[in-house]
Write an enzyme that holds these catalytic residues in place. Structure first.
Site, PDB file in Angstrom:
ATOM      1  N   PHE A   7       0.863  -1.191   0.000  1.00 52.49           N
ATOM      2  CA  PHE A   7       0.000   0.000   0.000  1.00 52.49           C
ATOM      3  C   PHE A   7       0.893   1.232   0.000  1.00 52.49           C
ATOM      4  CE2 PHE A   7      -2.632   3.444   1.469  1.00 52.49           C
ATOM      5  CZ  PHE A   7      -3.807   3.225   0.758  1.00 52.49           C
ATOM      6  N   ASP A  60       9.422   2.898   1.484  1.00 53.86           N
ATOM      7  CA  ASP A  60       8.251   3.654   1.931  1.00 53.86           C
ATOM      8  C   ASP A  60       8.061   3.436   3.430  1.00 53.86           C
ATOM      9  OD1 ASP A  60       5.766   4.610   2.590  1.00 53.86           O
ATOM     10  OD2 ASP A  60       4.728   3.736   0.871  1.00 53.86           O
ATOM     11  N   LYS A  73       2.607  10.768   7.556  1.00 56.49           N
ATOM     12  CA  LYS A  73       1.886  10.411   8.779  1.00 56.49           C
ATOM     13  C   LYS A  73       2.505  11.049  10.037  1.00 56.49           C
ATOM     14  CE  LYS A  73      -0.226   6.091   7.112  1.00 56.49           C
ATOM     15  NZ  LYS A  73      -1.667   6.108   7.132  1.00 56.49           N
TER      16      LYS A  73
END
Ligand code: PLP
Length: 424
Positions: free
Chosen positions: A149, A234, A263
Site C-alpha cells: 500500500f 516507503d 503520517k
C-alpha cells in the site's frame, strides 16, 4: 435562548446522517453497522475523547499518524509559536523552518540520504519518489510488491497491490510489475535494464503487518545495485520510531536511494510528507529546479512541527519505548492466540506495529465491534481485512496498554463464544 435544533433543522439531525448526506453514503453505512456513531472531540496521549466525554484507548493511532499521541504539549507549543509568526510560505523568500527540518532529516536518516522534497501526504511522497527515480535513471518501469500500500493517487495506486482499489481506474501507469513480498529472488527475476526503481515497505502495513525475512531488504538492495535500479523505501507507516528504531530500515543496515515519510512526521498535528534522497538521485533538480513542486509542501507551520516531532521522538526515546511496550503486548497476544486459536490465527509484527490475523473478515469485524463496545479503538489493515492492526501512540502508558489488552482478551472470549454458538 434560541433552540438551535429548532432554528436549524440540520443541527437536529445526528452527525452520521449528515455525514451520509454530505460526505460518503457508503462509508456511513459501514460506520452505522459497526456502531461507530459518536464524533471525536479531543484527545490526550493515547486517549481519544468523543463529544459525550467517553474516553477510548486508541490502538489505531490515526492509522499511524499518532506516534506522539494526541496533542503532545511540546508539539502544540511548536505549532502555536510558528502559527503566531508565519503559517504558510510566500514561496519567494527562504523558509527557515523547512531548511532546518531538511537538515535534521539529513542528520537522522541513514547513510548519505541528503536532500529532502516536502509535500503533504504519503501518496505525494511516493509520487515524488517514483517520478524522481524515472528522472534519475532515464528508465520508465517500476517494481512493487503484492499486497503493498503506497497511497491512492495514480502512480501510488499503480504500485499498490489491491485490485479492489485499482480496477475502477484502469488503465493505470504502464510498466509496473508486482512480485511477491518478502521474496528477494522474485525481485531479482523481475529486474531488467528498464526498471527505474523497486519500491518496498520495510514491513507491509496495510498488506496485513507482514514482516519480511531478515536479509530481504539487503538482498533487494544488492539486486538493485546490480542493475542500476534505485530503491525506494516507503516508511510512511513504519517511520518515526514505531518499529523500535527511528526508521524501520535501520534494522537492516540498508541505505535506500529514496526514503518516503509522512503520517507521524507531522506529530499528529500537521499534514506533511517528505522524500529524502541520495545526492545521485537528486541530479535532476540541478538541471531543472522546478521539475517537481508543491505549493503547500514544507510550509513553515508544518515544518516547525515536524522538526519538533523528530526531536521529541529522539529525546523521549520513543523507539525504545516501542520496543519495550511491543514486547509486553506481544507476550500477552501470544497467550491469547494460544487460548483462542479458533478466533486468532497469528500474531506478528515488530515494536508497536502488531497485527492479529483472524480466520476471516467477519471474525475480525466482530472483534473490532466488541472492542469498540469496550471503548478500545482498533482497525483493519486496508489491503487485508482479516487482519486487525495495533499501532497505538508510542506514548501510551503501561496501564493503558494493560487495560486495552485485558479488554482485548474479554472481546476475544466473547467472539469465541459467538463462534461456538454458530458451531464454527
Ligand atoms: N505508504 C504507506 C506505507 C501507507 O501506509 C500509506 C497510508 O496508509 C501511504 C503510503 C499513503 O499515505 P496517505 O494516505 O497520507 O496518502
Amino acid at each position: 435562548m434560541e433552540n438551535v435544533a429548532e432554528s436549524d433543522p440540520m443541527m437536529a439531525m445526528d452527525l452520521l446522517t449528515r455525514y451520509e448526506r454530505s460526505v460518503n453514503p457508503g462509508l456511513a453505512r459501514v460506520f452505522r453497522f459497526m456502531g461507530l456513531e459518536s464524533a471525536e472531540a479531543t484527545g490526550d496521549g493515547a486517549l481519544l475523547i468523543d463529544e459525550n466525554g467517553t474516553e477510548y484507548i486508541d490502538l489505531a493511532g490515526g492509522y499511524g499518524v499518532m506516534v506522539h499521541g494526541y496533542r503532545h504539549p511540546r508539539l502544540l507549543q511548536a505549532a502555536h509559536r510558528q502559527l503566531e509568526k508565519l503559517a504558510q510560505s510566500s514561496r519567494v523568500l527562504l523558509n527557515r523552518p523547512m531548511v532546518e527540518l531538511a537538515e535534521e532529516l539529513q542528520q537522522v536518516t541513514p547513510g548519505d540520504l541528503t536532500y529532502s522534497f516536502f509535500c503533504n501526504s504519503g501518496a505525494e511522497a511516493v509520487e515524488a519518489a517514483l517520478k524522481l527515480a524515472r528522472a534519475a535513471t532515464g528508465r520508465s518501469e517500476w517494481i512493487s510488491t503484492v499486497g503493498a500500500f503506497h497511497g491512492k493517487t495514480m502512480g501510488a495506486l499503480t504500485v499498490s497491490g489491491r485490485d479492489t482499489y485499482r480496477d475502477p481506474f484502469q488503465p493505470l501507469v504502464p510498466g509496473v510489475t508486482h512480485v511477491s513480498y518478502g521474496d528477494a529472488s522474485a525481485v531479482r527475476r523481475a529486474l531488467h535494464s528498464q526498471v527505474a526503481a523497486v519500491i518496498v515497505e520495510p514491513i507491509q502495513g496495510e498488506g496485513g503487518i507482514i514482516v519480511p525475512p531478515d536479509n530481504y531488504l539487503a538482498e533487494v538492495r544488492e539486486a538493485c545495485d546490480q542493475t542500476g535500479t534505485l530503491l525506494i523505501v516507503d516508511e510512511v507507516q513504519t517511520g518515526m520510531g514505531r518499529t523500535g528504531r527511528l526508521f524501520a530500515i535501520e534494522h537492516s543496515g540498508v541505505v535506500p536511494d529514496f526514503l518516503c515519510l509522512a503520517k507521524a512526521l507531522g506529530g499528529g498535528i500537521m499534514p506533511i510528507g517528505a522524500v529524502v534522497g541520495r545526492p545521485s538521485a537528486w541530479d535532476i533538480f540541478s538541471v531543472q529546479p522546478l521539475i517537481h513542486t508543491s505549493t503547500f509542501g514544507g510550509a513553515p507551520l508544518a515544518a516547525a512541527v515536524a522538526l519538533e516531532a523528530i526531536r521529541v521522538t529522539i529525546e523521549e526515546r520513543l523507539p525504545e519505548r516501542a520496543e519495550m511496550l511491543g514486547n509486553i503486548a506481544r507476550r500477552r497476544l501470544d497467550q491469547m492466540q494460544a487460548r483462542y486459536p479458533g478466533v486468532i490465527r497469528e500474531v506478528r509484527g515488530m515494536g508497536l506495529m502488531l497485527g492479529l490475523e483472524f480466520a476471516n473478515a467477519g471474525v475480525a469485524g466482530a472483534l473490532m465491534a466488541e472492542l469498540f463496545q469496550r471503548h478500545i479503538l482498533a482497525v483493519y489493515t486496508l489491503n487485508n481485512d482479516r487482519v486487525i492492526r495495533l499501532i497505538p501512540p508510542l506514548v501510551i502508558t503501561e496501564d493503558q496498554l494493560d487495560t486495552a489488552l485485558t479488554e482485548m482478551e474479554a472481546a476475544m472470549a466473547a467472539v469465541d463464544q459467538y463462534l461456538d454458538e454458530l458451531g464454527e
